[in-house]
Design a protein around this motif. Structure first.
Motif, PDB file in Angstrom:
ATOM      1  N   HIS B 153      -7.403  39.094  -2.483  1.00 45.66           N
ATOM      2  CA  HIS B 153      -7.343  40.050  -3.588  1.00 45.66           C
ATOM      3  C   HIS B 153      -8.029  39.486  -4.822  1.00 45.66           C
ATOM      4  O   HIS B 153      -8.812  40.177  -5.487  1.00 45.66           O
ATOM      5  CB  HIS B 153      -5.885  40.393  -3.899  1.00 45.66           C
ATOM      6  N   ALA B 154      -7.758  38.232  -5.126  1.00 39.77           N
ATOM      7  CA  ALA B 154      -8.384  37.613  -6.293  1.00 39.77           C
ATOM      8  C   ALA B 154      -9.890  37.517  -6.098  1.00 39.77           C
ATOM      9  O   ALA B 154     -10.672  37.776  -7.023  1.00 39.77           O
ATOM     10  CB  ALA B 154      -7.787  36.221  -6.524  1.00 39.77           C
ATOM     11  N   PHE B 155     -10.299  37.167  -4.907  1.00 38.28           N
ATOM     12  CA  PHE B 155     -11.733  37.014  -4.632  1.00 38.28           C
ATOM     13  C   PHE B 155     -12.483  38.313  -4.863  1.00 38.28           C
ATOM     14  O   PHE B 155     -13.491  38.358  -5.592  1.00 38.28           O
ATOM     15  CB  PHE B 155     -11.928  36.542  -3.188  1.00 38.28           C
ATOM     16  N   TYR B 156     -11.997  39.391  -4.263  1.00 40.02           N
ATOM     17  CA  TYR B 156     -12.726  40.653  -4.373  1.00 40.02           C
ATOM     18  C   TYR B 156     -12.563  41.291  -5.750  1.00 40.02           C
ATOM     19  O   TYR B 156     -13.494  41.921  -6.259  1.00 40.02           O
ATOM     20  CB  TYR B 156     -12.300  41.606  -3.257  1.00 40.02           C
ATOM     21  N   ALA B 157     -11.403  41.127  -6.354  1.00 42.34           N
ATOM     22  CA  ALA B 157     -11.230  41.666  -7.703  1.00 42.34           C
ATOM     23  C   ALA B 157     -12.167  40.954  -8.680  1.00 42.34           C
ATOM     24  O   ALA B 157     -12.821  41.587  -9.519  1.00 42.34           O
ATOM     25  CB  ALA B 157      -9.774  41.514  -8.147  1.00 42.34           C
ATOM     26  N   ALA B 159     -14.995  39.209  -7.941  1.00 45.44           N
ATOM     27  CA  ALA B 159     -16.406  39.507  -7.640  1.00 45.44           C
ATOM     28  C   ALA B 159     -16.791  40.885  -8.152  1.00 45.44           C
ATOM     29  O   ALA B 159     -17.862  41.070  -8.740  1.00 45.44           O
ATOM     30  CB  ALA B 159     -16.650  39.402  -6.127  1.00 45.44           C
ATOM     31  N   GLY B 160     -15.926  41.854  -7.946  1.00 45.86           N
ATOM     32  CA  GLY B 160     -16.223  43.207  -8.400  1.00 45.86           C
ATOM     33  C   GLY B 160     -16.248  43.321  -9.905  1.00 45.86           C
ATOM     34  O   GLY B 160     -17.167  43.913 -10.478  1.00 45.86           O
ATOM     35  N   ALA B 161     -15.247  42.741 -10.558  1.00 44.36           N
ATOM     36  CA  ALA B 161     -15.171  42.830 -12.018  1.00 44.36           C
ATOM     37  C   ALA B 161     -16.355  42.130 -12.668  1.00 44.36           C
ATOM     38  O   ALA B 161     -16.901  42.588 -13.667  1.00 44.36           O
ATOM     39  CB  ALA B 161     -13.861  42.215 -12.511  1.00 44.36           C
ATOM     40  N   LEU B 164     -20.269  44.221 -10.919  1.00 49.16           N
ATOM     41  CA  LEU B 164     -20.658  45.628 -10.758  1.00 49.16           C
ATOM     42  C   LEU B 164     -21.592  46.107 -11.858  1.00 49.16           C
ATOM     43  O   LEU B 164     -22.628  46.723 -11.593  1.00 49.16           O
ATOM     44  CB  LEU B 164     -19.400  46.505 -10.700  1.00 49.16           C
ATOM     45  N   GLN B 188     -20.622  39.229 -23.744  1.00 49.61           N
ATOM     46  CA  GLN B 188     -19.397  40.007 -23.990  1.00 49.61           C
ATOM     47  C   GLN B 188     -18.652  40.259 -22.677  1.00 49.61           C
ATOM     48  O   GLN B 188     -17.422  40.154 -22.614  1.00 49.61           O
ATOM     49  CB  GLN B 188     -19.750  41.344 -24.653  1.00 49.61           C
ATOM     50  N   HIS B 189     -19.417  40.569 -21.628  1.00 52.65           N
ATOM     51  CA  HIS B 189     -18.767  40.779 -20.344  1.00 52.65           C
ATOM     52  C   HIS B 189     -18.156  39.474 -19.831  1.00 52.65           C
ATOM     53  O   HIS B 189     -17.056  39.467 -19.278  1.00 52.65           O
ATOM     54  CB  HIS B 189     -19.769  41.327 -19.330  1.00 52.65           C
ATOM     55  N   TYR B 192     -14.999  38.935 -21.678  1.00 47.59           N
ATOM     56  CA  TYR B 192     -13.993  39.929 -21.294  1.00 47.59           C
ATOM     57  C   TYR B 192     -13.349  39.579 -19.953  1.00 47.59           C
ATOM     58  O   TYR B 192     -12.116  39.552 -19.817  1.00 47.59           O
ATOM     59  CB  TYR B 192     -14.641  41.318 -21.246  1.00 47.59           C
ATOM     60  N   VAL B 193     -14.187  39.297 -18.965  1.00 45.46           N
ATOM     61  CA  VAL B 193     -13.664  39.026 -17.622  1.00 45.46           C
ATOM     62  C   VAL B 193     -12.932  37.693 -17.579  1.00 45.46           C
ATOM     63  O   VAL B 193     -11.885  37.556 -16.921  1.00 45.46           O
ATOM     64  CB  VAL B 193     -14.796  39.075 -16.581  1.00 45.46           C
ATOM     65  N   LEU B 196      -9.636  38.191 -18.969  1.00 44.56           N
ATOM     66  CA  LEU B 196      -8.873  39.072 -18.094  1.00 44.56           C
ATOM     67  C   LEU B 196      -8.183  38.269 -16.990  1.00 44.56           C
ATOM     68  O   LEU B 196      -6.983  38.434 -16.732  1.00 44.56           O
ATOM     69  CB  LEU B 196      -9.817  40.110 -17.477  1.00 44.56           C
ATOM     70  N   PHE B 197      -8.939  37.380 -16.373  1.00 46.01           N
ATOM     71  CA  PHE B 197      -8.391  36.652 -15.231  1.00 46.01           C
ATOM     72  C   PHE B 197      -7.632  35.393 -15.644  1.00 46.01           C
ATOM     73  O   PHE B 197      -6.777  34.908 -14.897  1.00 46.01           O
ATOM     74  CB  PHE B 197      -9.502  36.294 -14.237  1.00 46.01           C
TER      75      PHE B 197
END
Lengths: 199, 199
Positions: B153-157, B159-161, B164, B188-189, B192-193, B196-197
Motif C-alpha cells: 500500500h505504501a509503495f503504490y500510494a 509512487a502514484g502520489a 502522476l 512544491q510537489h 507537499y508529498v 504528506l508521507f
DNA sequence: GTCTATAATTAGATAGAC
DNA sequence: GTCTATCTAATTATAGAC
C-alpha cells in the motif's frame, strides 16, 4: 426485446462494454476493432455501423466510464453528527472503492494525459474539468485548505495514491503477491490512504 | 567517431533515445518503428538490423530508463546529524525530482502493469522487483514501520502520489493551468508529498 | 440491423544494393 | 553499417447481400 431500436441499444451496449474493457487493458492503439467485436460477440462491420469510427466508439466508452463515476459520486445521507475530517476520510474511502471497482478511469487518465493530442483535449474539456471543479469544492469545504496553489498537487497526489495499485493489478500481484481485487485489500488501502491525507 | 563499432554505438544510442521518448508518450502499440526511426533520423530498416525486433528495442528502451533511475538513486553523503525522518523526506523529494525529469518510468509501469502479458512479466522480474526490494529496505529503516502488510500500500500510494502529475503533464497543464515542468512546481510537489508521507 | 467480402492503409520484418 | 525497395500480415473503413 422485439423492436429494432431495442435490438440496436442492446448491441450498442455490448459493443461499448467490450470497448471499455479492451481500451482499458490494451490502450487505444492496442485494442483493435476486431478484438472488440470478438469480445462483444458481434461482427466487426457493426462497429462502423453503430459508431462510424474507432474514435467515436472510444468516446462512447469514455462516456460509460464517467457515467459510473457519477453514479458513485452521488452524495450519501450524511450523518450530521460526524466531524468534517471523518467525512473527508469517508469520501476518500469511497473514492478508493470506486478506483478498485473501475480501474478504467485512472488508466484512461494516464493513457490520454501523456500526449497533447485531440483525444486528450476532448477528454479534459468534456469530462475531466467538471470532475476537477467538484474536487476543488469538496477540498475547500472539508479540508478548509487556504492555499489554492496546492490544489493541483493535492488532486494528483490523491488520484495517484488512491488508484495506482488497482490500475496495475496484474503487476501488483506479480510484484508484491497481493491481490488488489480482494475486498480486504481494498479496505486496507482505503483506510491507509484516508489516514494519510486526513491524519 | 571513425571505427564501425563506434558508429554502431552512436546509432544504437540515437535509436534507443528516440524509442524511450516515443514509447513513453505513444505507448508500445502507438509508437511505430517508422516513427521511431524518423525521430532518430535514421532508416526504419536499421532498427531491425540493430535490435532484431520491436520488442527487443522496447527492452533496450526499458534498460535505459532504469539506468537513469539507478543513477538517481546513488546514495548521497548523508549529513549524519539530521534525524531519520528528515532523511526520509529528502529521499521522497529526490524521488519527486526524478519523476519530474523522467516521467517515462511511471508511464511504463502503468502501460505495462495493466495486462499480464509477456512484456509485463519480463519487466517485473527483470527490473521492478529489485527496485521494490530496495524500497522495502528503505521503508523498514527510515520509517520503522512494523506492519509488513502495509508495504504494498505504501509503495503504490507513494509512487502514484509522487509521479502522476508529471506523467500526465500535458493534461495537467490543460486541466489546472499549472506547468509541472517548472522547477518551482516540482519543488512544491516534492515538499507537499514529503510532508504528506512523513508529517 | 447484421453479416460477409473487400478496399485502402499501415504495421513489422526482410532482401539486396552500396 | 546504412539505405531503398518490398513482402506479408494486420489495421480501419466501406460496399453490398440478406
Amino acid at each position: 426485446m422485439v423492436s429494432r431500436v431495442e435490438q440496436s441499444e442492446e448491441t450498442r451496449g455490448k459493443i461499448v462494454a467490450a470497448a471499455v474493457a479492451a481500451f482499458s487493458t490494451l490502450g487505444f492503439h492496442g485494442a483493435s476493432t476486431r478484438e472488440i467485436a470478438a469480445r462483444a460477440g458481434i461482427n466487426q462491420g457493426l462497429i462502423t455501423y453503430h459508431f462510424r469510427s474507432k474514435e467515436l466508439l472510444w468516446r462512447a466508452a469514455v462516456e460509460k466510464i464517467f457515467a459510473s463515476l457519477r453514479t458513485a459520486l452521488v452524495p450519501l445521507p450524511t450523518s450530521p453528527a460526524s466531524d468534517p475530517r471523518e467525512q473527508a476520510r469517508e469520501s476518500i474511502r469511497r473514492y478508493v472503492r470506486f478506483a478498485a471497482a473501475h480501474p478504467e478511469l485512472f488508466r484512461l487518465m494516464v493513457e490520454e494525459g501523456k500526449s497533447g493530442d485531440r483525444r486528450m483535449q476532448w477528454l479534459v474539456d468534456t469530462y475531466l474539468r467538471p470532475f476537477y471543479e467538484g474536487f476543488k469544492e469538496q477540498l475547500a469545504e472539508s479540508l478548509s485548505e487556504p492555499e489554492q496553489s496546492l490544489e493541483p498537487h493535492a488532486f494528483y497526489a490523491l488520484a495517484g495514491a488512491v488508484s495506482l495499485m488497482f490500475a496495475v493489478e496484474p503487476e501488483c500481484r506479480r510484484l508484491t503477491g497481493l491481490n488488489p481485487k480482494r475486498k480486504q485489500v481494498v479496505e486496507q488501502h482505503a483506510d491507509y490512504v484516508a489516514r494519510l491525507f486526513v491524519p
